[in-house]
Scaffold this active site. Sequence first.
Site, PDB file in Angstrom:
ATOM      1  CD  GLU A  72      57.358  32.700  40.401  1.00  0.00           C
ATOM      2  OE1 GLU A  72      57.295  33.744  39.716  1.00  0.00           O
ATOM      3  OE2 GLU A  72      57.773  31.613  39.944  1.00  0.00           O
ATOM      4  CD  GLU A  79      58.643  37.661  40.569  1.00  0.00           C
ATOM      5  OE1 GLU A  79      58.846  38.635  39.812  1.00  0.00           O
ATOM      6  OE2 GLU A  79      58.206  36.564  40.175  1.00  0.00           O
ATOM      7  CG  ASP A  91      58.130  37.951  36.412  1.00  0.00           C
ATOM      8  OD1 ASP A  91      58.838  38.639  37.180  1.00  0.00           O
ATOM      9  OD2 ASP A  91      57.666  36.843  36.738  1.00  0.00           O
ATOM     10  CG  ASP A 126      54.696  36.034  38.900  1.00  0.00           C
ATOM     11  OD1 ASP A 126      53.526  36.077  38.480  1.00  0.00           O
ATOM     12  OD2 ASP A 126      55.643  35.565  38.246  1.00  0.00           O
ATOM     13  CB  THR A 139      61.287  33.565  42.385  1.00  0.00           C
ATOM     14  OG1 THR A 139      60.060  33.367  41.700  1.00  0.00           O
ATOM     15  CG2 THR A 139      61.187  33.030  43.806  1.00  0.00           C
ATOM     16  NE  ARG A 157      65.969  23.114  31.903  1.00  0.00           N
ATOM     17  CZ  ARG A 157      65.234  24.144  32.341  1.00  0.00           C
ATOM     18  NH1 ARG A 157      63.973  24.256  32.006  1.00  0.00           N
ATOM     19  NH2 ARG A 157      65.785  25.069  33.099  1.00  0.00           N
ATOM     20  CE  LYS A 176      55.280  32.017  36.448  1.00  0.00           C
ATOM     21  NZ  LYS A 176      55.966  32.184  37.745  1.00  0.00           N
ATOM     22  CG  HIS A 222      63.582  31.190  41.207  1.00  0.00           C
ATOM     23  ND1 HIS A 222      62.660  30.423  41.884  1.00  0.00           N
ATOM     24  CD2 HIS A 222      63.019  31.504  40.008  1.00  0.00           C
ATOM     25  CE1 HIS A 222      61.572  30.290  41.123  1.00  0.00           C
ATOM     26  NE2 HIS A 222      61.768  30.932  39.984  1.00  0.00           N
ATOM     27  CD  GLN A 226      55.677  28.023  35.937  1.00  0.00           C
ATOM     28  OE1 GLN A 226      55.246  28.034  37.093  1.00  0.00           O
ATOM     29  NE2 GLN A 226      56.875  28.484  35.618  1.00  0.00           N
TER      30      GLN A 226
HETATM   31 MN    MN Z   1      57.763  35.410  38.430  1.00  0.00          MN
END
Ligand code: MN
Length: 407
Positions: free
Chosen positions: A193, A195, A121, A227, A343, A137, A247, A128, A234
């Site tokens: 997610e 994708e 992935d 996903d 994503t 952060r 995940k 994203h 996480q």
């Molecule tokens: Mn992903």
Amino acid sequence: MKTWLNVPSDSDFSIYNLPFGIFDTGDGQPRAGMAIGDHIVDLVAAAEHGLFGKKRFYKKLFAQPVLNEFIALGKPTTNRIRRRVQTWLCLPDTPEHASQILADRRSARMHLPVRIGDYTDFYSSIEHATNVGKMFRPDNPLLPNWRWIPVGYHGRSSSIVVDGTPIRRPHGQILPPGQDTPVFSASRRMDFELEMAFIVGKETALGETIPVEKAEEYIFGLVLFNDWSARDIQRWEYVPLGPFLGKNFGSSISPWIVTLEALKPFRVKGPKQNPAPLDYLRTTGSRNYDIELEVGLSPQNSNETVICHSNMRYLYWSMAQQLAHHTVNGCNIKVGDMMASGTISGPTKDSFGSMLELSWSGQQPIQLQDGSTRTFIQDGDTITMRGWAQKGDVRVGFGQVGGTVLG
Ligand code: MN
């Protein structure tokens, strides 16, 4: 192109598409087919009626429950089969044996199209990566390597399932806000997610590298990819080695592999890359694909609300760059390997490809049509992703990948 078959004009599976998949008609015999409108061209039956020559060889090939061996024959063969079916569907009159060769797509059951070897992935949308970075952060959203490296991690292929498979909410370690010891609990921040994933069509030997300008020769086609992610699990586990149990409890794919050949008319440039990538990642021309994407959320016993509109064209790093990077150290790839984009978020709020971003980490609830709201996915919710490319009358779509979250 005009076919004798009645294909609804808004069908994802137009005569220009002809994606490959594995289906059965309730007889317990998964086999290869190609989607056209509300029908499936049964490739075993087509081989039996001599469409491809070498009757025994193709019957046996298409009677397998996965497409790996077919894909491994290479693009000259897979493209020839696709064009042969296209020609057959465009004959001036309904051909003999048409009713034996066509199956009803609406009542067919779809399977995983390939035996997936390794699954990687990526994290290739700058919108994203920046959004998530801001939440995790605030002072340092986009890490310094991001504009140089198509960042990725090795995922797990055993838990990849096909459209319609329910997903169980995972349990795991979670650090409650403001505390310093974790609890064991069901995830309270279950997310999707949005994708796209590509399927490798040609293997390399260990030690071999794939030049970026040749990378698409190694890509057979694409599917939609969800996903599923447990954000609270996480968040606690991801330092320092990245995603793990938040995940790998499940990812869902759409069942029809749309070939790169069918997507050719939809190539687009992609965002400007600044700084210029290192030489082995440098591309010229159109490196992205213009594929519209949307995500719908249906609460149990209620109507769907479309909560996200995005597009594959927003991806900063292209599939070719991902593959060139993946193999630049000599890592070998195999037919059936799956590589997901990460994503796909766009620049506007309604184009964010996860609930983490749409609800801004739970601070801004998403309004649904039935009056309810969501920050993350609730038990009984169904998430459905759709994707399509369109230019004038030419429509090439992916169908959908859906899944219901169970408690
Ligand atoms: Mn992903």
